[in-house]
Design a protein around this motif. Sequence first.
Motif, PDB file in Angstrom:
ATOM      1  N   TYR A  91       0.053  13.872  -2.774  1.00  0.00           N
ATOM      2  CA  TYR A  91      -0.474  12.593  -3.244  1.00  0.00           C
ATOM      3  C   TYR A  91      -1.823  12.813  -3.911  1.00  0.00           C
ATOM      4  CZ  TYR A  91       3.223  10.430  -0.545  1.00  0.00           C
ATOM      5  OH  TYR A  91       4.451  10.065  -0.071  1.00  0.00           O
ATOM      6  N   SER A  92      -2.248  11.848  -4.711  1.00  0.00           N
ATOM      7  CA  SER A  92      -3.497  11.975  -5.475  1.00  0.00           C
ATOM      8  C   SER A  92      -4.742  11.638  -4.657  1.00  0.00           C
ATOM      9  CB  SER A  92      -3.450  11.065  -6.698  1.00  0.00           C
ATOM     10  OG  SER A  92      -3.549   9.707  -6.300  1.00  0.00           O
ATOM     11  N   GLY A  93      -4.577  10.927  -3.573  1.00  0.00           N
ATOM     12  CA  GLY A  93      -5.727  10.492  -2.790  1.00  0.00           C
ATOM     13  C   GLY A  93      -6.220   9.109  -3.196  1.00  0.00           C
ATOM     14  N   ARG A  94      -5.636   8.529  -4.231  1.00  0.00           N
ATOM     15  CA  ARG A  94      -5.991   7.188  -4.701  1.00  0.00           C
ATOM     16  C   ARG A  94      -4.760   6.297  -4.560  1.00  0.00           C
ATOM     17  NH1 ARG A  94     -10.557   7.283  -3.627  1.00  0.00           N
ATOM     18  NH2 ARG A  94     -10.797   5.312  -4.666  1.00  0.00           N
ATOM     19  N   ILE A  95      -4.957   4.999  -4.524  1.00  0.00           N
ATOM     20  CA  ILE A  95      -3.866   4.051  -4.301  1.00  0.00           C
ATOM     21  C   ILE A  95      -3.861   2.998  -5.401  1.00  0.00           C
ATOM     22  CG2 ILE A  95      -2.960   2.295  -2.734  1.00  0.00           C
ATOM     23  CD1 ILE A  95      -4.264   3.867  -0.426  1.00  0.00           C
ATOM     24  N   ALA A  96      -2.689   2.787  -6.007  1.00  0.00           N
ATOM     25  CA  ALA A  96      -2.532   1.743  -7.025  1.00  0.00           C
ATOM     26  C   ALA A  96      -2.158   0.412  -6.375  1.00  0.00           C
ATOM     27  CB  ALA A  96      -1.469   2.143  -8.048  1.00  0.00           C
ATOM     28  N   ILE A  97      -1.299   0.466  -5.368  1.00  0.00           N
ATOM     29  CA  ILE A  97      -0.888  -0.744  -4.648  1.00  0.00           C
ATOM     30  C   ILE A  97      -0.921  -0.443  -3.161  1.00  0.00           C
ATOM     31  CG2 ILE A  97       0.945  -2.427  -4.237  1.00  0.00           C
ATOM     32  CD1 ILE A  97       1.999  -1.769  -7.066  1.00  0.00           C
ATOM     33  N   LEU A  98      -1.728  -1.172  -2.436  1.00  0.00           N
ATOM     34  CA  LEU A  98      -1.841  -1.045  -0.987  1.00  0.00           C
ATOM     35  C   LEU A  98      -1.173  -2.262  -0.364  1.00  0.00           C
ATOM     36  CD1 LEU A  98      -3.032   0.212   1.613  1.00  0.00           C
ATOM     37  CD2 LEU A  98      -5.122  -1.102   1.147  1.00  0.00           C
ATOM     38  N   HIS A  99      -0.108  -2.033   0.380  1.00  0.00           N
ATOM     39  CA  HIS A  99       0.631  -3.124   1.017  1.00  0.00           C
ATOM     40  C   HIS A  99       0.354  -3.063   2.511  1.00  0.00           C
ATOM     41  CE1 HIS A  99       4.583  -4.960   2.448  1.00  0.00           C
ATOM     42  NE2 HIS A  99       3.930  -5.931   1.848  1.00  0.00           N
ATOM     43  N   ILE A 100      -0.399  -4.025   3.011  1.00  0.00           N
ATOM     44  CA  ILE A 100      -0.759  -4.096   4.435  1.00  0.00           C
ATOM     45  C   ILE A 100       0.273  -4.966   5.146  1.00  0.00           C
ATOM     46  CG2 ILE A 100      -2.494  -4.868   6.110  1.00  0.00           C
ATOM     47  CD1 ILE A 100      -3.585  -2.565   4.491  1.00  0.00           C
ATOM     48  N   ASP A 101       1.039  -4.358   6.026  1.00  0.00           N
ATOM     49  CA  ASP A 101       2.061  -5.091   6.777  1.00  0.00           C
ATOM     50  C   ASP A 101       2.285  -4.397   8.110  1.00  0.00           C
ATOM     51  OD1 ASP A 101       3.988  -6.939   7.462  1.00  0.00           O
ATOM     52  OD2 ASP A 101       5.578  -5.970   6.306  1.00  0.00           O
ATOM     53  N   GLY A 102       1.213  -4.238   8.860  1.00  0.00           N
ATOM     54  CA  GLY A 102       1.308  -3.572  10.156  1.00  0.00           C
ATOM     55  C   GLY A 102       1.252  -4.583  11.274  1.00  0.00           C
ATOM     56  N   ASN A 103       0.552  -4.215  12.314  1.00  0.00           N
ATOM     57  CA  ASN A 103       0.357  -5.114  13.436  1.00  0.00           C
ATOM     58  C   ASN A 103      -0.388  -6.346  12.924  1.00  0.00           C
ATOM     59  OD1 ASN A 103      -1.077  -6.293  15.792  1.00  0.00           O
ATOM     60  ND2 ASN A 103      -0.091  -4.614  16.877  1.00  0.00           N
ATOM     61  N   HIS A 104       0.037  -7.535  13.323  1.00  0.00           N
ATOM     62  CA  HIS A 104      -0.474  -8.781  12.760  1.00  0.00           C
ATOM     63  C   HIS A 104      -1.638  -9.392  13.542  1.00  0.00           C
ATOM     64  CE1 HIS A 104       3.068  -8.258  10.451  1.00  0.00           C
ATOM     65  NE2 HIS A 104       3.002  -9.429   9.868  1.00  0.00           N
ATOM     66  N   SER A 105      -2.133  -8.683  14.552  1.00  0.00           N
ATOM     67  CA  SER A 105      -3.312  -9.201  15.233  1.00  0.00           C
ATOM     68  C   SER A 105      -4.488  -9.127  14.261  1.00  0.00           C
ATOM     69  CB  SER A 105      -3.618  -8.397  16.499  1.00  0.00           C
ATOM     70  OG  SER A 105      -4.152  -7.124  16.165  1.00  0.00           O
ATOM     71  N   TYR A 106      -5.457  -9.985  14.442  1.00  0.00           N
ATOM     72  CA  TYR A 106      -6.622 -10.002  13.555  1.00  0.00           C
ATOM     73  C   TYR A 106      -7.308  -8.633  13.528  1.00  0.00           C
ATOM     74  CZ  TYR A 106     -11.474 -10.517  12.249  1.00  0.00           C
ATOM     75  OH  TYR A 106     -12.707 -10.310  11.691  1.00  0.00           O
ATOM     76  N   HIS A 107      -7.559  -8.063  14.698  1.00  0.00           N
ATOM     77  CA  HIS A 107      -8.287  -6.795  14.762  1.00  0.00           C
ATOM     78  C   HIS A 107      -7.510  -5.670  14.083  1.00  0.00           C
ATOM     79  CE1 HIS A 107     -11.481  -8.484  17.119  1.00  0.00           C
ATOM     80  NE2 HIS A 107     -10.612  -8.969  17.987  1.00  0.00           N
ATOM     81  N   ALA A 108      -6.201  -5.626  14.282  1.00  0.00           N
ATOM     82  CA  ALA A 108      -5.397  -4.572  13.656  1.00  0.00           C
ATOM     83  C   ALA A 108      -5.337  -4.756  12.142  1.00  0.00           C
ATOM     84  CB  ALA A 108      -3.988  -4.557  14.256  1.00  0.00           C
ATOM     85  N   ALA A 109      -5.124  -5.980  11.673  1.00  0.00           N
ATOM     86  CA  ALA A 109      -5.059  -6.234  10.230  1.00  0.00           C
ATOM     87  C   ALA A 109      -6.406  -5.919   9.564  1.00  0.00           C
ATOM     88  CB  ALA A 109      -4.654  -7.685   9.958  1.00  0.00           C
ATOM     89  N   SER A 110      -7.501  -6.298  10.196  1.00  0.00           N
ATOM     90  CA  SER A 110      -8.835  -5.989   9.664  1.00  0.00           C
ATOM     91  C   SER A 110      -9.065  -4.482   9.608  1.00  0.00           C
ATOM     92  CB  SER A 110      -9.927  -6.622  10.524  1.00  0.00           C
ATOM     93  OG  SER A 110      -9.888  -8.016  10.431  1.00  0.00           O
ATOM     94  N   ALA A 111      -8.669  -3.795  10.665  1.00  0.00           N
ATOM     95  CA  ALA A 111      -8.849  -2.341  10.714  1.00  0.00           C
ATOM     96  C   ALA A 111      -8.007  -1.658   9.636  1.00  0.00           C
ATOM     97  CB  ALA A 111      -8.489  -1.806  12.099  1.00  0.00           C
ATOM     98  N   ASP A 112      -6.781  -2.141   9.408  1.00  0.00           N
ATOM     99  CA  ASP A 112      -5.916  -1.568   8.367  1.00  0.00           C
ATOM    100  C   ASP A 112      -6.548  -1.730   6.990  1.00  0.00           C
ATOM    101  OD1 ASP A 112      -4.058  -0.940  10.308  1.00  0.00           O
ATOM    102  OD2 ASP A 112      -2.619  -2.492   9.724  1.00  0.00           O
ATOM    103  N   ILE A 113      -7.034  -2.914   6.704  1.00  0.00           N
ATOM    104  CA  ILE A 113      -7.656  -3.167   5.398  1.00  0.00           C
ATOM    105  C   ILE A 113      -8.896  -2.294   5.225  1.00  0.00           C
ATOM    106  CG2 ILE A 113      -8.844  -4.879   3.975  1.00  0.00           C
ATOM    107  CD1 ILE A 113      -6.954  -7.010   5.262  1.00  0.00           C
TER     108      ILE A 113
END
Length: 176
Positions: A91-113
């Motif tokens: 992989y290049s180390g850069r992201i064109a599209i980041l799709h966040i769809d993990g654990n839906h708790s506030y803390h987990a979603a914030s940490a993912d982003i």
Amino acid sequence: MARLARLYQIGKLLCVDPWSNQHLVQNDEQGMVDIVSAQVDADEALAVFEMNILPYNANHVNYLRLPSVDAATRYRSDTTVNTATFGCTDYSGRIAILHIDGNHSYHAASADIAAWSGLVLAGGWIIVDDYIWPYGDGPQRAGDEFMAAHQDKIDSAFVMGSALFIQLSSPPDGNA
């Protein structure tokens, strides 16, 4: 997503999921999601994922079987991903599209982003899935918080369906 990435030549698809029952706990308000999640066989879910994605591989798809924040740390240190099913993908180390769809708790979603958004290219997109979610407001609160903190780096933002789409003018941490 893999087909579109190849068609538009924007990079390769990296999927991140721990495929672990421990990480399926969402702490949803009514507990309905957690009750159903407890019945999931994570190893079987991974096998089904691999079967569904295999036709799209052609050295353009792979995965990290790690919690999201751990995977981001791993990805930042080594952009080569190797699995028995898909082999070695660089992989290049850069992201064109980041799709966040993990654990839906506030803390987990914030940490993912927070863990991944700094890798998104200028002009790239962050998609916060289940921004509108009937079982809680974790992704929505995390998405709103991200937009408030980085509004000077956002070109466009809108909700379509239940997802929040954010196009960045520059990465939140100034990289790229």
